[in-house]
Design a protein around this motif. Structure first.
Motif, short mmCIF file in Angstrom:
data_model
loop_
_atom_site.label_atom_id
_atom_site.label_comp_id
_atom_site.label_asym_id
_atom_site.label_seq_id
_atom_site.Cartn_x
_atom_site.Cartn_y
_atom_site.Cartn_z
N LEU A 1 0.83 -1.21 0.00
CA LEU A 1 0.00 0.00 0.00
C LEU A 1 0.86 1.25 0.00
O LEU A 1 0.48 2.27 -0.60
N ASP A 2 2.01 1.19 0.64
CA ASP A 2 2.95 2.30 0.57
C ASP A 2 3.38 2.54 -0.88
O ASP A 2 3.41 3.68 -1.37
N ALA A 3 3.69 1.45 -1.60
CA ALA A 3 4.09 1.55 -3.01
C ALA A 3 2.95 2.06 -3.87
O ALA A 3 3.15 2.89 -4.77
N TYR A 4 1.74 1.57 -3.60
CA TYR A 4 0.57 2.06 -4.34
C TYR A 4 0.42 3.57 -4.16
O TYR A 4 0.29 4.32 -5.13
N GLY A 5 0.47 4.02 -2.91
CA GLY A 5 0.30 5.44 -2.63
C GLY A 5 1.41 6.29 -3.21
O GLY A 5 1.16 7.37 -3.75
N THR A 6 2.65 5.80 -3.11
CA THR A 6 3.78 6.55 -3.66
C THR A 6 3.61 6.77 -5.16
O THR A 6 3.73 7.89 -5.66
N ASN A 7 3.34 5.69 -5.87
CA ASN A 7 3.22 5.78 -7.32
C ASN A 7 1.99 6.57 -7.74
O ASN A 7 2.03 7.34 -8.71
N LEU A 8 0.91 6.42 -7.00
CA LEU A 8 -0.29 7.19 -7.28
C LEU A 8 -0.02 8.68 -7.08
O LEU A 8 -0.43 9.52 -7.89
N GLY A 9 0.68 9.03 -5.99
CA GLY A 9 1.00 10.42 -5.72
C GLY A 9 1.92 11.03 -6.76
O GLY A 9 1.75 12.19 -7.15
N MET A 10 2.89 10.24 -7.23
CA MET A 10 3.77 10.73 -8.30
C MET A 10 2.96 11.02 -9.55
O MET A 10 3.12 12.07 -10.19
N ALA A 11 2.07 10.09 -9.92
CA ALA A 11 1.23 10.30 -11.10
C ALA A 11 0.34 11.53 -10.91
O ALA A 11 0.18 12.35 -11.83
N PHE A 12 -0.23 11.68 -9.73
CA PHE A 12 -1.13 12.79 -9.45
C PHE A 12 -0.43 14.13 -9.63
O PHE A 12 -0.95 15.04 -10.28
N GLN A 13 0.79 14.27 -9.09
CA GLN A 13 1.48 15.54 -9.18
C GLN A 13 1.98 15.81 -10.59
O GLN A 13 1.97 16.97 -11.05
N LEU A 14 2.41 14.78 -11.31
CA LEU A 14 2.80 14.97 -12.71
C LEU A 14 1.63 15.51 -13.53
O LEU A 14 1.79 16.44 -14.33
N VAL A 15 0.45 14.95 -13.31
CA VAL A 15 -0.73 15.43 -14.03
C VAL A 15 -1.06 16.85 -13.60
O VAL A 15 -1.41 17.70 -14.42
N ASP A 16 -0.94 17.14 -12.30
CA ASP A 16 -1.17 18.50 -11.81
C ASP A 16 -0.26 19.49 -12.52
O ASP A 16 -0.70 20.58 -12.93
N ASP A 17 1.00 19.11 -12.68
CA ASP A 17 1.96 20.00 -13.34
C ASP A 17 1.64 20.16 -14.82
O ASP A 17 1.85 21.24 -15.39
#
Length: 350
Positions: A222-238
């Protein structure tokens, strides 16, 4: 087996056959309806203070809405791990509120640092109440989050969430240090977004496994899921800062450009630029000399370099990794909703 039946989890995360972004969040909120209502009540209750300005500013934040993705992830992770809630088993609710307080505190501080005037389509708190109030109420929310961690009683939970809080601050400081610097390596940019966004996504997910007393392998998944999800989220935000409709986005398009922030769309466009174009980027980002015509020209150069696609492609790879991290868990409705959330993250418009 039909085409839909043969679709892999990674295909779904990339958006092939996945529900629309709005439907994904609606479905996740519907599944977690009772828990989210309880979490929202906890948030409102913990916003109370005898100092009038604190609940007033808190009411402004609540009125602005927001997706509440981070507390949703805590609740979803707890459900995925089989946490059996009850009248005396509400740890996941309090910790979801704790995660939201950490996030909101960072937003209050970020808007002051960035001199933002809009947040979620409304005037930002600092624009309404002033910078001093925003900073101090942000401090109050951080303090509330640590009260919730302490009340939970788990040293592991406190270690996870306090470490995430420190990492967020490090990410913001690193972003400030790289501001206006076009020589910033992409690896450093990724370190920034891991700190400012992915760390809290990871912690929000991981504590869901902790309250359910699941093995460390599930915590790490779940840590890995959240990390990768957060990276994707911020890339899209940018990417959205250069590609979105301002009314849909809920904040001013081009804020990152005006602030000289180093994000992947800019780095990709700069690296693909010729001499004249590089001189433009150096003027507007590194020296901060901008005119009213510069943002449209920057958007044209970003389009020419296909920098939005470059950014979204990288986001999609992180979303695929998030989905892969869930393979340890058996198929279930909440697991499928978390897979859909990865698709939402890549395909969202705001």
């Amino acid at each position: 087996m039909g085409a839909a039946d043969s679709m892999t989890d990674a295909d779904q995360a990339r958006g092939h056959g996945a529900p629309s972004p709005a439907n994904v969040l609606a479905a996740l909120n519907a599944y977690l309806k009772a828990d989210m209502e309880a979490c929202n009540r906890e948030i409102v209750a913990r916003m109370h203070s005898p100092v009038p300005l604190i609940p007033q500013l808190g009411a402004h934040l609540v009125a602005a809405g927001g997706k509440r993705i981070r507390p949703l992830l805590t609740l979803a992770a707890a459900h995925l791990c089989g946490y059996e809630a009850g009248p005396d088993r509400q740890r996941h609710i309090a910790l979801a509120a704790c995660v939201e307080f950490i996030h909101t505190a960072t937003l209050l501080h970020d808007d002051v640092v960035d001199e933002s005037v809009m947040r979620r389509g409304l005037a930002s708190a600092n624009a309404v109440f002033g910078n001093k109030a925003s900073v101090l109420v942000g401090d109050f929310l951080f303090a509330r989050s640590f009260q919730l961690m302490t009340a939970d009683g788990s040293l592991k939970v406190m270690a996870i969430l306090s470490a995430a809080s420190a990492t967020i601050a490090e990410g913001e400081v690193l972003q400030m240090a790289t501001q206006n610097d076009l020589s910033t390596p992409i690896e450093t940019y990724l370190e920034v977004i891991h700190g400012k966004t992915a760390a809290l996504f990871a912690a929000a997910c991981r504590v869901g496994a902790v309250v359910a007393d699941r093995p460390e392998a599930e915590e790490l998944a779940l840590d890995a899921y959240g990390t990768n999800l957060g990276m994707a989220f911020q890339l899209v935000d940018d990417a959205l800062d250069y590609a979105a409709d301002q009314q849909v986005l809920g904040k001013t398009v081009g804020d990152d450009f005006r602030e000289g922030k180093i994000t992947l769309p800019v780095l990709a466009a700069y690296r693909a630029a010729d001499g004249e174009e590089r001189a433009f980027w150096q003027r507007v980002i590194e020296t901060g000399e901008q005119t009213d015509d510069d943002l449209p020209h920057a958007l044209a150069l970003i389009e020419k370099a296909d920098a939005i696609r470059v950014t979204l492609d990288r986001a999609a790879r992180y979303a695929d990794a998030a989905v892969k991290a869930l393979e340890i868990f058996p198929d279930s409705e909440i697991r499928r909703l978390l897979i859909d959330t990865a698709a939402y993250t890549v395909n969202r418009a705001n």
